[in-house]
Design a protein around this motif. Sequence first.
Motif, mmCIF file in Angstrom:
data_model
loop_
_atom_site.group_PDB
_atom_site.id
_atom_site.type_symbol
_atom_site.label_atom_id
_atom_site.label_comp_id
_atom_site.label_asym_id
_atom_site.label_seq_id
_atom_site.Cartn_x
_atom_site.Cartn_y
_atom_site.Cartn_z
ATOM 1 N N VAL A 132 0.881 -1.179 0.000
ATOM 2 C CA VAL A 132 0.000 0.000 0.000
ATOM 3 C C VAL A 132 0.913 1.223 0.000
ATOM 4 N N VAL A 180 -3.632 -0.954 7.719
ATOM 5 C CA VAL A 180 -4.509 -1.147 6.557
ATOM 6 C C VAL A 180 -4.015 -2.318 5.709
ATOM 7 N N PRO A 236 -4.573 -4.164 1.919
ATOM 8 C CA PRO A 236 -5.221 -4.005 0.610
ATOM 9 C C PRO A 236 -6.192 -5.163 0.353
ATOM 10 N N GLU A 237 -7.272 -4.848 -0.314
ATOM 11 C CA GLU A 237 -8.325 -5.846 -0.532
ATOM 12 C C GLU A 237 -7.763 -7.125 -1.159
ATOM 13 N N TRP A 284 -14.108 -0.784 5.844
ATOM 14 C CA TRP A 284 -13.364 -0.482 4.613
ATOM 15 C C TRP A 284 -13.118 1.021 4.457
ATOM 16 N N LEU A 339 -9.180 -0.341 1.152
ATOM 17 C CA LEU A 339 -8.274 -0.826 2.191
ATOM 18 C C LEU A 339 -9.097 -1.310 3.382
#
Lengths: 487, 487
Positions: A37, B75, B77-78, B97, B111
Amino acid sequence: MTEKEKITFNVDKEKNFSKWFTEILGRAEIADLRYNVKGFVVLREWAAIPIKEMYLVYERALEKKGHKRLIFPSVIPEKNFLLEKEHVEGFAPDVFWITEYGKGEKLEEKLALRPTSETAMYRMYSIWIRSYNDLPFKAYQSNQVWRHETKATRPLIRSREFYWIEAHDVFATEEEALQQVEEDMETAKEVLFEKFGIPLIFFKRPQWDKFPGAVDTYAADCLMPDGKIIQQPSTHFLGQNFSKPFNLKFMDRDGKEKYAYITCYGPAISRIYASLIATHGDNKGLVFPFKLAPLQIIIIPIVVKDKEKKIFDKCRELQKKLSKDFRVEIDLSEQSPGDKFYFWEMKGVPIRIEVGQKELKEKSLTVFRRDTNKRIKIKERQLLAFIKKSDKEILKNLKEKSKNKFDKSIVSIDKLTEVKKAVDSGKIVRTKFCSIDKEGESCAEIIEKQINAFVRGTRVDKKEKPAGKCIVCGKKANTVVYIGKTY
Amino acid sequence: MTEKEKITFNVDKEKNFSKWFTEILGRAEIADLRYNVKGFVVLREWAAIPIKEMYLVYERALEKKGHKRLIFPSVIPEKNFLLEKEHVEGFAPDVFWITEYGKGEKLEEKLALRPTSETAMYRMYSIWIRSYNDLPFKAYQSNQVWRHETKATRPLIRSREFYWIEAHDVFATEEEALQQVEEDMETAKEVLFEKFGIPLIFFKRPQWDKFPGAVDTYAADCLMPDGKIIQQPSTHFLGQNFSKPFNLKFMDRDGKEKYAYITCYGPAISRIYASLIATHGDNKGLVFPFKLAPLQIIIIPIVVKDKEKKIFDKCRELQKKLSKDFRVEIDLSEQSPGDKFYFWEMKGVPIRIEVGQKELKEKSLTVFRRDTNKRIKIKERQLLAFIKKSDKEILKNLKEKSKNKFDKSIVSIDKLTEVKKAVDSGKIVRTKFCSIDKEGESCAEIIEKQINAFVRGTRVDKKEKPAGKCIVCGKKANTVVYIGKTY
């Protein structure tokens, strides 16, 4: 990279600081930039331990001065966030918003990931604080904040998630609040310079460079090896700017309801760690004050085949004894002693103990100090005394070196034409300037455009009265300011 | 509330635990539920300090056993998050999210605010771990996680943001990973029971109650005063379930590339604090082990007009001396001594020192211990020894009391019809059960529906072999399980 390069570290820190910093972050396993990220980095053991130690020192200093420890949620409802106009304008572009949960369900209200906690905390403060009996109210929290930075991010220096302390204090009078600002600056010096060895100067920032929502901002500037300034703890006199929208009133002794005065203070621990690395490191790698080192003592067996067991036993005995009070390890890898020396010097271990056949026979130890690169022999029974003495001496030595360098970096200059050369060569320029109030902004903009340098403000620790004219506009100079390139 | 009620605290903890817990959270300034985001609470000083101390104890225990400290971004990432199927199914409904920043700009990729960090950490682990030389790799981070809980939230017990430690360890073999699971359980006992005085039993959870993505889950159950079970640290054997999607391979000694074995371990410090409060508190309020108390010593001046100054001076002298090693305050408020006693007893201060005219004359001190409610007189010079002795004795006393109560709560029952009465009266039921593998799930569902209680699994610390039939279906009982109501 050759095998040798993998082991030794040799980058000229003063000549090429950017390269030095990037390389040491990877090599010493401080930060890893490969997290997927943008703007977020992984902090590894060589960051996580010193950051924890630095937190403990700073927290102790704040608690000693009457700050309560609190833990606030990291999310702020949009409606709180919008209450103070300048604040929201200043922070809005940088806020990350949580809008959904689960499989795309919308939240009833958008939540900001705190970029700073004024708007989370003051709402609760207004519930808790009722009368002059509740004041002063001083509290801090140790947390992380998130900012969608548009400037280029750099690990520890500017990341989209960083680790700091924020102290928010409430007073009945303006005078007490201003005294708190003084105390905050004093605490920064006590911690950053006295405990961490990082020199700093506090400036009252120009009006155009304030914290969004503050009446006045006071911030510490430290120096990086490339001559650029890095801002460290800042403390802000918020006046009644937030107490009004957040309805933070108290019943005073005279029976009247009044708005309180607030100050806020933000030492960014992960960023201070960047200064620590940059200030004390050398061409061989990291150098730490003893108390902050991730590993404080490394024991290296100098093995001779037939004495192997005895030497290992002695190493283990020492480790066991020392590990009660210190972070200590034995290097049992298959590297040569020389390669081990290079490696742990790069990692900044303050004290090395070598145990070989000779030491065993003499009941002595060879000890090495990373900050001085000096190696001496001591009797084994002197070890604890040597460590305790070194702890103090290392800090003293690092402070002297860094202070000396910092003081030399400041030069007084009277002509605008000479400022560029000075700041380009890594100096902080002391000069005459019309004003740090609104009317000086156009002069600051000229400096910014022509020289790519910034007016940092007026010194807090000295009254400096200029005689003469503003270096830019030629009008009467009302202040002495400092100018430099910045991170 | 009358004036007297404001001062004294008197709620029957055993009879009405829910009321006791809610009231003490407010009165002792532990948690504030008035923060304006649902499921998020503010933790005040009386939570923030013990939580910090508990973190330090747990971190020390993990570091001693070779865990490196790390700091990962919060965070995820998806695309990372979606990699392990069972994991994403288990956690997806609870994820917050982040989708936007600034004034409504969309992020390129959604994220997740970490609900747990497997999918953040293992991607980096797969970069860091290359060969058997890098294994075992043991690391932890102390952080908060966010979960959009659908169950009712309760401060400290179940919040949408909570504070925990997560340790993630990687091994070359299944055997070593399973040994780590044992070590994790041992660590939990060392910390929760030995240092905090909270009794626990580790259960191997039934297959239908596993951590999403785990091969097996082992979790500690503690007891709340209302007889309900609260889950505390859990450790999970993940096998190769995550190493495959995250490509966490290593070159083994035999020159072959293999998938590593992973374990993860999650003590939730804020939740353990709920257990601490619930386990040790009494009808007068909080009771703390000395080391964890937000305030360890309170000094109360018993003021007689003409001796005022001398008494205050003595109090200040004592505070100064003690504050090097302890958290200590003087109560200089205008309350009566009796009201001060009540107040600080409610706040759980382990040791009270009373300084009056008589004490001054005799060079003695009246000291009071919160856990025993006993007050004795000692010579002033015995004070330090008294404190150190009390530190140990308080913990010993609290452990004995809590262990005794915990042991008594377990009853063996053979008939399904008797289980309801037992769990309703606050017991944990030990009984015969067909199986904690998949085929036992329908029996567990019957217990859940009929009795509103849950099968917690089989004991890890004892091999218990049943002779007889499953209490529900009457088929052969292969296991002895424990059943209780839960938080």
